[in-house]
Motif scaffolding. Structure first.
Motif, PDB file in Angstrom:
ATOM      1  N   THR A 129     -31.644  29.103 -21.373  1.00 46.69           N
ATOM      2  CA  THR A 129     -32.039  30.470 -21.023  1.00 46.69           C
ATOM      3  C   THR A 129     -32.099  30.637 -19.515  1.00 46.69           C
ATOM      4  O   THR A 129     -32.758  29.864 -18.817  1.00 46.69           O
ATOM      5  CB  THR A 129     -33.417  30.791 -21.635  1.00 46.69           C
ATOM      6  OG1 THR A 129     -33.332  30.648 -23.059  1.00 46.69           O
ATOM      7  CG2 THR A 129     -33.854  32.201 -21.300  1.00 46.69           C
ATOM      8  N   ARG A 130     -31.386  31.673 -19.032  1.00 40.17           N
ATOM      9  CA  ARG A 130     -31.441  31.994 -17.605  1.00 40.17           C
ATOM     10  C   ARG A 130     -32.348  33.206 -17.410  1.00 40.17           C
ATOM     11  O   ARG A 130     -32.303  34.163 -18.167  1.00 40.17           O
ATOM     12  CB  ARG A 130     -30.046  32.271 -17.066  1.00 40.17           C
ATOM     13  CG  ARG A 130     -29.198  30.993 -17.066  1.00 40.17           C
ATOM     14  CD  ARG A 130     -27.865  31.181 -16.405  1.00 40.17           C
ATOM     15  NE  ARG A 130     -27.076  32.189 -17.100  1.00 40.17           N
ATOM     16  CZ  ARG A 130     -26.084  32.861 -16.555  1.00 40.17           C
ATOM     17  NH1 ARG A 130     -25.735  32.645 -15.317  1.00 40.17           N
ATOM     18  NH2 ARG A 130     -25.420  33.768 -17.247  1.00 40.17           N
ATOM     19  N   LEU A 131     -33.181  33.107 -16.374  1.00 41.30           N
ATOM     20  CA  LEU A 131     -34.139  34.159 -16.048  1.00 41.30           C
ATOM     21  C   LEU A 131     -33.702  34.874 -14.776  1.00 41.30           C
ATOM     22  O   LEU A 131     -33.120  34.269 -13.880  1.00 41.30           O
ATOM     23  CB  LEU A 131     -35.528  33.557 -15.860  1.00 41.30           C
ATOM     24  CG  LEU A 131     -36.083  32.768 -17.047  1.00 41.30           C
ATOM     25  CD1 LEU A 131     -37.428  32.141 -16.687  1.00 41.30           C
ATOM     26  CD2 LEU A 131     -36.209  33.653 -18.279  1.00 41.30           C
TER      27      LEU A 131
ATOM     28  N   ARG B 175     -23.724  40.471 -22.791  1.00 46.55           N
ATOM     29  CA  ARG B 175     -24.110  39.468 -21.795  1.00 46.55           C
ATOM     30  C   ARG B 175     -23.013  39.220 -20.757  1.00 46.55           C
ATOM     31  O   ARG B 175     -23.303  39.020 -19.577  1.00 46.55           O
ATOM     32  CB  ARG B 175     -24.496  38.156 -22.490  1.00 46.55           C
ATOM     33  CG  ARG B 175     -25.809  38.250 -23.250  1.00 46.55           C
ATOM     34  CD  ARG B 175     -26.060  36.990 -24.084  1.00 46.55           C
ATOM     35  NE  ARG B 175     -25.818  35.765 -23.345  1.00 46.55           N
ATOM     36  CZ  ARG B 175     -26.758  35.052 -22.744  1.00 46.55           C
ATOM     37  NH1 ARG B 175     -28.016  35.421 -22.807  1.00 46.55           N
ATOM     38  NH2 ARG B 175     -26.437  33.946 -22.095  1.00 46.55           N
ATOM     39  N   THR B 176     -21.766  39.257 -21.175  1.00 45.62           N
ATOM     40  CA  THR B 176     -20.656  39.010 -20.255  1.00 45.62           C
ATOM     41  C   THR B 176     -20.584  40.102 -19.190  1.00 45.62           C
ATOM     42  O   THR B 176     -20.426  39.820 -18.003  1.00 45.62           O
ATOM     43  CB  THR B 176     -19.328  38.940 -21.036  1.00 45.62           C
ATOM     44  OG1 THR B 176     -19.444  37.929 -22.032  1.00 45.62           O
ATOM     45  CG2 THR B 176     -18.156  38.635 -20.136  1.00 45.62           C
ATOM     46  N   THR B 177     -20.721  41.349 -19.610  1.00 44.42           N
ATOM     47  CA  THR B 177     -20.692  42.472 -18.671  1.00 44.42           C
ATOM     48  C   THR B 177     -21.886  42.399 -17.723  1.00 44.42           C
ATOM     49  O   THR B 177     -21.752  42.632 -16.515  1.00 44.42           O
ATOM     50  CB  THR B 177     -20.684  43.806 -19.437  1.00 44.42           C
ATOM     51  OG1 THR B 177     -19.562  43.822 -20.323  1.00 44.42           O
ATOM     52  CG2 THR B 177     -20.620  44.995 -18.497  1.00 44.42           C
ATOM     53  N   LEU B 178     -23.053  42.073 -18.265  1.00 43.29           N
ATOM     54  CA  LEU B 178     -24.238  41.949 -17.421  1.00 43.29           C
ATOM     55  C   LEU B 178     -24.061  40.827 -16.402  1.00 43.29           C
ATOM     56  O   LEU B 178     -24.378  41.002 -15.219  1.00 43.29           O
ATOM     57  CB  LEU B 178     -25.490  41.701 -18.278  1.00 43.29           C
ATOM     58  CG  LEU B 178     -26.783  41.446 -17.491  1.00 43.29           C
ATOM     59  CD1 LEU B 178     -27.112  42.605 -16.568  1.00 43.29           C
ATOM     60  CD2 LEU B 178     -27.930  41.175 -18.446  1.00 43.29           C
ATOM     61  N   THR B 179     -23.563  39.697 -16.839  1.00 47.20           N
ATOM     62  CA  THR B 179     -23.358  38.566 -15.930  1.00 47.20           C
ATOM     63  C   THR B 179     -22.436  38.963 -14.777  1.00 47.20           C
ATOM     64  O   THR B 179     -22.696  38.635 -13.620  1.00 47.20           O
ATOM     65  CB  THR B 179     -22.799  37.353 -16.691  1.00 47.20           C
ATOM     66  OG1 THR B 179     -23.762  36.961 -17.688  1.00 47.20           O
ATOM     67  CG2 THR B 179     -22.540  36.174 -15.776  1.00 47.20           C
TER      68      THR B 179
ATOM     69  N   VAL C 229     -32.525  41.670 -20.779  1.00 48.25           N
ATOM     70  CA  VAL C 229     -32.027  42.719 -19.882  1.00 48.25           C
ATOM     71  C   VAL C 229     -30.769  43.354 -20.471  1.00 48.25           C
ATOM     72  O   VAL C 229     -30.610  44.576 -20.441  1.00 48.25           O
ATOM     73  CB  VAL C 229     -31.772  42.161 -18.466  1.00 48.25           C
ATOM     74  CG1 VAL C 229     -31.098  43.201 -17.573  1.00 48.25           C
ATOM     75  CG2 VAL C 229     -33.086  41.698 -17.838  1.00 48.25           C
ATOM     76  N   ALA C 230     -29.885  42.533 -21.021  1.00 47.41           N
ATOM     77  CA  ALA C 230     -28.675  43.063 -21.651  1.00 47.41           C
ATOM     78  C   ALA C 230     -29.047  44.027 -22.773  1.00 47.41           C
ATOM     79  O   ALA C 230     -28.453  45.105 -22.902  1.00 47.41           O
ATOM     80  CB  ALA C 230     -27.812  41.921 -22.184  1.00 47.41           C
ATOM     81  N   SER C 231     -30.032  43.661 -23.558  1.00 42.97           N
ATOM     82  CA  SER C 231     -30.468  44.525 -24.655  1.00 42.97           C
ATOM     83  C   SER C 231     -31.038  45.837 -24.121  1.00 42.97           C
ATOM     84  O   SER C 231     -30.700  46.916 -24.607  1.00 42.97           O
ATOM     85  CB  SER C 231     -31.504  43.789 -25.499  1.00 42.97           C
ATOM     86  OG  SER C 231     -31.990  44.616 -26.509  1.00 42.97           O
ATOM     87  N   LEU C 232     -31.895  45.757 -23.120  1.00 44.05           N
ATOM     88  CA  LEU C 232     -32.500  46.956 -22.533  1.00 44.05           C
ATOM     89  C   LEU C 232     -31.442  47.912 -21.999  1.00 44.05           C
ATOM     90  O   LEU C 232     -31.529  49.131 -22.189  1.00 44.05           O
ATOM     91  CB  LEU C 232     -33.464  46.567 -21.405  1.00 44.05           C
ATOM     92  CG  LEU C 232     -34.017  47.721 -20.576  1.00 44.05           C
ATOM     93  CD1 LEU C 232     -35.046  48.507 -21.384  1.00 44.05           C
ATOM     94  CD2 LEU C 232     -34.624  47.209 -19.287  1.00 44.05           C
TER      95      LEU C 232
END
Length: 148
Positions: free
Chosen positions: A101-103, A74-78, A66-69
């Motif tokens: 891995t978190r889904l 990852r920190t900002t997405l979290t 999702v972060a890539s898309l």
């Protein structure tokens, strides 16, 4: 010690008029404000709508995918996920294949909010596209810039 050379005002005007980065940032802010206002009745920002939409899949994606898309780290997405998780719109689980891995998945409430928001997005998006000379060309050019 010599004084720094002044940048001529003509350069300031050139940057104002020609800088792709500046124009894309200004357009992005204007679009964000317009979608934020439109999505306010369902309690979402444009970023939250995009995030929820990115989770609307048959198989829960990983945080990394999702972060890539969304072109986020990852920190900002979290950080962006936390209010959605608190509202009960998304669920975060551990992968059965790899415990590291978190889904991410939409909850029933998340799906309901997304279903309310989608017609709003459809309307605003159609209004915006109607005002553009070449929406497909703009999308193509933005994709080129985002992969550069």
């Amino acid at each position: 010690m010599s004084s720094p050379r002044a940048v001529p005002f003509s350069k300031t005007l050139e940057v104002r008029d020609c800088c792709l980065c500046l124009h894309v940032q200004r357009a992005a802010r204007a679009l964000a404000r317009r979608f934020d206002e439109a999505l306010r009745p369902v309690g979402l920002t444009n970023g939250q709508f995009s995030l929820l939409m990115s989770l609307n899949r048959p198989v829960p994606p990983s945080i990394s995918s999702v972060a890539s898309l969304l072109a986020m780290d990852r920190t900002t997405l979290t950080a962006a996920l936390k209010p959605l998780e608190r509202r009960g719109l998304i669920a975060v689980s551990q992968s059965s294949e790899d415990a590291r891995t978190r889904l991410l998945a939409l909850t029933a409430e998340g799906l309901a909010v997304l279903a309310q928001a989608t017609p709003i997005w459809d309307r605003v998006h159609a209004e915006l596209e109607a005002g553009l000379a070449d929406a497909d060309g703009l999308r193509r050019d933005l994709q080129i810039l985002s992969s550069a």
